[in-house]
Design a protein around this motif. Structure first.
Motif, short mmCIF file in Angstrom:
data_model
loop_
_atom_site.label_atom_id
_atom_site.label_comp_id
_atom_site.label_asym_id
_atom_site.label_seq_id
_atom_site.Cartn_x
_atom_site.Cartn_y
_atom_site.Cartn_z
N ARG A 42 2.79 51.66 72.15
CA ARG A 42 3.60 51.87 73.42
C ARG A 42 5.06 51.35 73.47
NH1 ARG A 42 1.77 52.51 79.18
NH2 ARG A 42 3.76 51.88 80.41
N MET A 43 5.19 50.13 72.75
CA MET A 43 6.52 49.61 72.63
C MET A 43 7.73 50.59 71.93
SD MET A 43 5.92 45.86 71.15
CE MET A 43 7.29 45.53 70.63
N TYR A 44 7.08 51.51 70.77
CA TYR A 44 7.86 52.33 69.96
C TYR A 44 7.63 53.81 70.39
CZ TYR A 44 8.92 47.85 67.72
OH TYR A 44 9.21 46.51 67.77
N ASP A 45 7.06 54.00 71.68
CA ASP A 45 6.86 55.48 71.79
C ASP A 45 8.11 56.11 71.95
OD1 ASP A 45 5.26 57.56 72.65
OD2 ASP A 45 5.27 57.05 74.82
N HIS A 46 9.16 55.56 72.56
CA HIS A 46 10.34 56.24 72.79
C HIS A 46 11.54 55.67 72.10
CE1 HIS A 46 8.29 59.14 75.62
NE2 HIS A 46 7.79 58.15 76.09
N ARG A 47 11.51 54.61 71.45
CA ARG A 47 12.62 54.01 70.67
C ARG A 47 12.26 53.82 69.47
NH1 ARG A 47 13.09 48.50 70.11
NH2 ARG A 47 11.18 47.00 71.16
N LEU A 48 13.45 53.38 68.67
CA LEU A 48 13.26 53.19 67.13
C LEU A 48 12.77 51.75 66.80
CD1 LEU A 48 15.99 55.54 65.56
CD2 LEU A 48 13.71 55.87 65.50
N ILE A 49 12.39 51.40 65.66
CA ILE A 49 12.12 50.16 65.25
C ILE A 49 13.28 49.62 64.44
CG2 ILE A 49 10.67 48.48 63.78
CD1 ILE A 49 8.42 50.72 64.33
N THR A 50 13.79 48.54 64.77
CA THR A 50 14.90 48.01 63.94
C THR A 50 14.28 47.25 62.79
OG1 THR A 50 15.27 45.83 65.08
CG2 THR A 50 16.26 47.70 66.21
N GLY A 51 15.25 46.93 61.67
CA GLY A 51 15.14 46.14 60.79
C GLY A 51 14.62 44.86 60.98
N GLU A 52 15.09 44.20 62.01
CA GLU A 52 14.51 42.95 62.32
C GLU A 52 13.20 42.99 63.09
OE1 GLU A 52 14.49 38.79 63.08
OE2 GLU A 52 15.80 39.73 61.58
N GLU A 53 12.91 43.99 63.58
CA GLU A 53 11.70 44.21 64.30
C GLU A 53 10.53 44.33 63.23
OE1 GLU A 53 12.47 45.57 68.98
OE2 GLU A 53 12.72 47.17 67.10
N LEU A 54 10.83 45.21 62.33
CA LEU A 54 10.17 45.87 61.10
C LEU A 54 9.70 44.38 60.42
CD1 LEU A 54 8.47 47.94 59.54
CD2 LEU A 54 10.65 48.05 58.31
N ARG A 55 10.65 43.63 60.04
CA ARG A 55 10.46 42.45 59.30
C ARG A 55 9.51 41.57 60.13
NH1 ARG A 55 11.48 37.28 59.57
NH2 ARG A 55 12.86 37.52 61.60
N LYS A 56 9.55 41.26 61.33
CA LYS A 56 8.80 40.51 62.10
C LYS A 56 7.05 41.03 62.30
CE LYS A 56 11.97 38.52 65.48
NZ LYS A 56 12.51 38.54 66.64
N ILE A 57 7.14 42.26 62.19
CA ILE A 57 5.68 43.06 62.15
C ILE A 57 4.99 42.53 60.69
CG2 ILE A 57 4.66 44.93 62.04
CD1 ILE A 57 6.67 46.28 64.21
N LEU A 58 5.94 42.85 59.93
CA LEU A 58 5.30 42.71 58.50
C LEU A 58 5.02 41.25 58.15
CD1 LEU A 58 7.70 45.09 56.35
CD2 LEU A 58 5.38 45.54 57.33
N TYR A 59 5.90 40.33 58.51
CA TYR A 59 5.67 39.01 58.28
C TYR A 59 4.41 38.32 59.22
CZ TYR A 59 9.65 37.67 55.32
OH TYR A 59 10.32 37.47 54.16
N SER A 60 4.05 38.67 60.47
CA SER A 60 3.30 38.29 61.03
C SER A 60 1.81 38.92 60.78
CB SER A 60 3.37 39.06 62.47
OG SER A 60 3.31 40.43 62.82
N MET A 61 1.88 40.32 59.96
CA MET A 61 0.73 41.04 59.28
C MET A 61 0.46 40.00 58.21
SD MET A 61 0.07 44.81 58.05
CE MET A 61 1.27 45.42 59.12
N TYR A 84 -3.90 49.06 68.44
CA TYR A 84 -4.58 47.75 68.69
C TYR A 84 -3.74 46.61 68.08
CZ TYR A 84 -8.28 51.05 69.56
OH TYR A 84 -8.98 52.05 70.26
N ILE A 85 -2.70 46.79 67.63
CA ILE A 85 -1.75 45.72 67.60
C ILE A 85 -0.81 45.35 68.97
CG2 ILE A 85 0.14 44.74 66.03
CD1 ILE A 85 -0.91 46.93 63.88
N PHE A 86 -0.74 44.19 69.37
CA PHE A 86 -0.21 43.84 70.51
C PHE A 86 0.96 43.04 70.14
CE2 PHE A 86 -4.29 45.54 71.56
CZ PHE A 86 -3.96 46.24 72.83
N PHE A 87 2.07 43.00 71.10
CA PHE A 87 3.07 42.04 71.10
C PHE A 87 2.86 41.25 72.72
CE2 PHE A 87 7.63 40.72 71.77
CZ PHE A 87 7.73 40.02 70.52
N ASP A 88 3.06 40.07 72.59
CA ASP A 88 3.08 39.18 73.53
C ASP A 88 4.76 38.82 73.93
OD1 ASP A 88 3.51 36.85 75.42
OD2 ASP A 88 1.23 36.78 74.93
#
Length: 157
Positions: A42-61, A84-88
């Motif tokens: 839902r977060m990225y349904d209508h917008r692109l993922i920035t490099g910083e957001e991608l980094r946060k996703i990968l590090y959290s994983m 099934y991956i959620f952001f608070d």
């Protein structure tokens, strides 16, 4: 109820969605707490993922995979589906869904999803996610990826 389900029942594991168990008519059900959290889909349904957001996703994983190993839980049981991956937003961190039964989507499909939504103007992010798509098919991908990410982690992360 298997060992993975028992581990979820008795431990509150940081980074996993909180869950509860109920038995109805002899069948076991898992209920996950997603209140005030938004799915990555839902977060990225209508917008692109920035490099910083991608980094946060990968590090959290990577951190989640490491945490699962501390609890002797199989990282292959993470539901690596953007639904099934959620952001608070309040805690500013990601939460993952762990499901003890076999899952449908693979890490390759998640990385392909992320690559389709990564900002095309961020060349470093594009290279990283394409490389992860390639590497995700290797047998030791989970352990190699975590070790590689942690080796390149900067002090502020």
């Amino acid at each position: 109820m298997g060992i993975n389900t028992r581990m979820l029942a008795v431990n509150r594991i940081k980074g996993l969605l909180p869950c509860s168990f109920r038995t109805i008519d002899g069948e076991h059900f898992l209920y996950y707490g997603i209140t005030s959290r938004q799915s990555v889909a839902r977060m990225y349904d209508h917008r692109l993922i920035t490099g910083e957001e991608l980094r946060k996703i990968l590090y959290s994983m990577a951190g989640m995979i490491h945490t699962l190993s501390e609890f002797l839980l199989d990282p292959e049981k993470l539901l690596l589906d953007p639904e099934y991956i959620f952001f608070d937003y309040e805690e500013e961190r990601y939460f993952y869904t762990y499901y003890p039964e076999p899952q449908g989507k693979s890490r390759t499909e998640l990385f392909e999803y992320l690559s389709e939504r990564t900002d095309e103007n961020d060349h470093t992010a594009r290279i990283v996610i394409y490389r992860l798509c390639e590497l995700s098919e290797t047998p030791n991908f989970v352990s190699v990826s975590y070790t590689h990410l942690r080796a390149h982690e900067t002090p502020e992360h």
